[in-house]
Structure formats: structure tokens, C-alpha cells
Scaffold this active site. Structure first.
Site, PDB file in Angstrom:
ATOM      1  N   ARG A  90      35.839  43.587  43.688  1.00 28.17           N
ATOM      2  CA  ARG A  90      35.574  44.979  43.344  1.00 28.17           C
ATOM      3  C   ARG A  90      34.095  45.197  43.077  1.00 28.17           C
ATOM      4  NH1 ARG A  90      41.170  46.473  41.211  1.00 28.17           N
ATOM      5  NH2 ARG A  90      41.025  48.695  40.804  1.00 28.17           N
ATOM      6  N   ARG A 133      52.109  59.132  39.182  1.00 29.98           N
ATOM      7  CA  ARG A 133      52.613  57.865  39.715  1.00 29.98           C
ATOM      8  C   ARG A 133      53.522  57.168  38.716  1.00 29.98           C
ATOM      9  NH1 ARG A 133      48.294  53.706  42.119  1.00 29.98           N
ATOM     10  NH2 ARG A 133      47.463  53.632  40.010  1.00 29.98           N
ATOM     11  N   ARG A 166      51.964  53.471  34.310  1.00 35.09           N
ATOM     12  CA  ARG A 166      50.896  52.613  33.816  1.00 35.09           C
ATOM     13  C   ARG A 166      50.113  53.303  32.721  1.00 35.09           C
ATOM     14  NH1 ARG A 166      47.789  50.282  38.981  1.00 35.09           N
ATOM     15  NH2 ARG A 166      46.059  50.714  37.570  1.00 35.09           N
ATOM     16  N   ARG A 177      37.962  55.275  36.261  1.00 34.15           N
ATOM     17  CA  ARG A 177      38.220  54.294  37.325  1.00 34.15           C
ATOM     18  C   ARG A 177      37.561  54.724  38.638  1.00 34.15           C
ATOM     19  NH1 ARG A 177      44.334  54.305  36.816  1.00 34.15           N
ATOM     20  NH2 ARG A 177      44.387  53.022  38.686  1.00 34.15           N
TER      21      ARG A 177
HETATM   22  P1  AMP Z   1      44.439  48.337  39.663  1.00 32.78           P
HETATM   23  O1  AMP Z   1      45.857  48.003  39.355  1.00 32.78           O
HETATM   24  O2  AMP Z   1      43.951  47.637  40.906  1.00 32.78           O
HETATM   25  O3  AMP Z   1      44.169  49.813  39.699  1.00 32.78           O
HETATM   26  O4  AMP Z   1      43.553  47.724  38.461  1.00 32.78           O
HETATM   27  C1  AMP Z   1      43.735  48.175  37.141  1.00 32.78           C
HETATM   28  C2  AMP Z   1      42.571  47.745  36.272  1.00 32.78           C
HETATM   29  O5  AMP Z   1      42.480  46.310  36.231  1.00 32.78           O
HETATM   30  C3  AMP Z   1      41.190  48.212  36.746  1.00 32.78           C
HETATM   31  O6  AMP Z   1      40.894  49.532  36.345  1.00 32.78           O
HETATM   32  C4  AMP Z   1      40.273  47.172  36.072  1.00 32.78           C
HETATM   33  O7  AMP Z   1      40.114  47.446  34.697  1.00 32.78           O
HETATM   34  C5  AMP Z   1      41.111  45.899  36.178  1.00 32.78           C
HETATM   35  N1  AMP Z   1      40.817  45.150  37.433  1.00 32.78           N
HETATM   36  C6  AMP Z   1      41.631  45.020  38.517  1.00 32.78           C
HETATM   37  N2  AMP Z   1      41.044  44.275  39.460  1.00 32.78           N
HETATM   38  C7  AMP Z   1      39.818  43.924  38.970  1.00 32.78           C
HETATM   39  C8  AMP Z   1      38.721  43.179  39.480  1.00 32.78           C
HETATM   40  N3  AMP Z   1      38.747  42.641  40.710  1.00 32.78           N
HETATM   41  N4  AMP Z   1      37.640  43.032  38.677  1.00 32.78           N
HETATM   42  C9  AMP Z   1      37.583  43.560  37.456  1.00 32.78           C
HETATM   43  N5  AMP Z   1      38.559  44.297  36.910  1.00 32.78           N
HETATM   44  C10 AMP Z   1      39.682  44.491  37.668  1.00 32.78           C
END
Ligand code: AMP
Length: 218
Positions: A90, A133, A166, A177
Site C-alpha cells: 500500500r 457495506r 466493519r 482511508r
Molecule cells: P482493508 O480491509 O484493505 O480496507 O484494510 C483495512 C485497514 O487495515 C486499512 O485502513 C489499514 O489501516 C490497515 N491495512 C490493511 N492493509 C495494510 C497495509 N498493506 N499496510 C498498512 N496498513 C494496512
């Protein structure tokens, strides 16, 4: 041939929904950092305790922590024939880390195909998708109260479990985000373009149509 698919795109661009389905069809594990971090938080592991505040505020968890979790996961036996990586890397820092991780994971192999799919979609509809969602904690199926609701409100069509939302799917956290995505993750489009690994996917429209487009690319 070992297929390493990397899915990137803004929050709620459809990565999770399509990966869940594709992962079953192609028999490739879905390696999703968001879910791995949520599990670590729930289980109160050392990594989870550090990650909690970042996840709840829509910020990136420190790269070393996520990289360690990903490396351990990619070394597991079910990833030896390939995987679908969703949510990592990311940032450019994480992309460099992934390169090192894959060198180690794929040592001695010459049969690896690495493809990056970029889910291309306007930001406008994504916030609506996020705040409506919900997902099934048992089978992972994702619903949207407004666009793709469950047949019975709050109950999974597939397995009957109660759907959950979530904690970070609120308007305030989602806006953060998006900021994080455009500042830190979007530069990876150019990073992978330069490496010749990027395939853009038009992620607008009906789920089945997007899935067909996706299959053409992989
Ligand atoms: P997601 O489910 O992919 O939307 O991720 C939810 C949250 O997890 C994000 O907003 C970040 O806080 C954390 N997160 C997920 N993937 C990463 C990553 N590769 N690096 C850092 N934080 C992450």
C-alpha cells in the site's frame, strides 16, 4: 506455473468481492492484509495491539508489521502454487519490501507469473458503497444494503450467519482511508507500470461484467 496476482485499487473498489469468488474458482488462497490485521486485533496478538489504533483511524499500520505478517502467510504451504494478494503493498516502501519477500519465497523457481491488476473506478460512488457495506463473518460474502442487499436483511444468503459491519466503515474513517490511499498507495500505479507488470481493470458497472473483464486479464 505459479500465479501471483496482486490486486490494488481504492477502498471498496471491488477487490475483496471479486477475490473471494476468483479464489474459489482458481483454487488460489486470498491473502488479504485487512483481514489478517483484523484477526490479529481480535486475537490481541502483539502485532494486533499495535495495529489497532492505525486501523481504527484509517491509517497505514507500520510497514514492518504488515510485511512480517505477509511473509509468514506467503511461506505457508497453500501459497506454493500462487495466491491473490489484496491490500499489500500500500506504499512504495511496502512494494520494495514485497520484492524482497518474493525473492525469498520464490527462491530457485523460474515458473512464476506476477500480475498487478489495478481496479480503476471513480471515488464518488465508493463512499456510498463503504457506509452501506456488510459482510458475512462465516463465509466472507460481501453485501451492500443499498446496491446488493441480502435476501433477508442482516442474514447471509449462503450460510445463514448474521452479517456484520466493519468498525472502520464509517463516513469519517472512510474519508481518512481515501486520503491515505491517494497519498500513499496511488503512486504504486506508476511504480508497477514502470516494471511492466500493471494491467488496468475498468471496475465500473455490474459485478458479473467486471468479473468477465478481470478473467480476460489473468
Ligand atoms: P482493508 O480491509 O484493505 O480496507 O484494510 C483495512 C485497514 O487495515 C486499512 O485502513 C489499514 O489501516 C490497515 N491495512 C490493511 N492493509 C495494510 C497495509 N498493506 N499496510 C498498512 N496498513 C494496512
Amino acid at each position: 506455473m505459479k500465479k501471483e496476482l496482486l490486486f490494488m485499487g481504492p477502498p471498496a473498489s471491488g477487490k475483496g468481492t471479486h477475490t473471494t469468488e476468483l479464489s474459489k474458482e482458481m483454487n488460489l488462497p486470498h491473502v488479504d492484509t485487512g483481514s489478517l490485521l483484523r484477526a490479529a486485533i481480535k486475537n490481541e496478538t502483539e502485532a494486533g495491539k499495535i495495529a489497532k489504533e492505525y486501523v481504527n483511524n484509517g491509517q497505514l499500520v507500520p510497514a514492518q508489521i504488515v510485511a512480517r505478517i505477509i511473509k509468514e502467510r506467503l511461506l505457508e504451504a497453500d501459497c506454493q502454487n500462487g495466491f491473490i494478494l489484496d491490500g499489500f503493498p500500500r506504499s512504495v516502501e511496502q512494494a520494495d519490501m514485497l520484492q524482497d519477500i518474493l525473492k525469498e519465497v520464490d527462491e530457485g523457481r523460474s515458473d512464476v507469473e506476477f500480475i498487478v491488476i489495478n481496479f480503476d473506478i471513480d471515488g464518488d460512488i465508493l463512499l456510498e458503497r463503504i457506509i452501506n457495506r456488510e459482510s458475512c463473518p462465516a463465509c466472507g460474502k460481501i453485501y451492500n444494503r443499498k446496491f446488493t442487499p441480502a435476501k433477508v436483511a442482516g442474514v447471509c444468503d449462503e450460510c445463514g450467519a448474521a452479517l456484520t459491519q466493519r468498525k472502520d466503515d464509517t463516513k469519517e474513517v472512510a474519508e481518512q482511508r481515501f486520503k491515505t490511499y491517494y497519498a500513499e498507495t496511488a503512486p504504486l500505479i506508476e511504480y508497477y507500470e514502470k516494471k511492466g507488470a500493471l494491467k488496468p481493470l475498468d471496475a465500473r458497472g455490474d459485478k458479473a461484467v467486471v468479473m468477465e473483464r478481470l478473467k480476460q486479464l489473468i
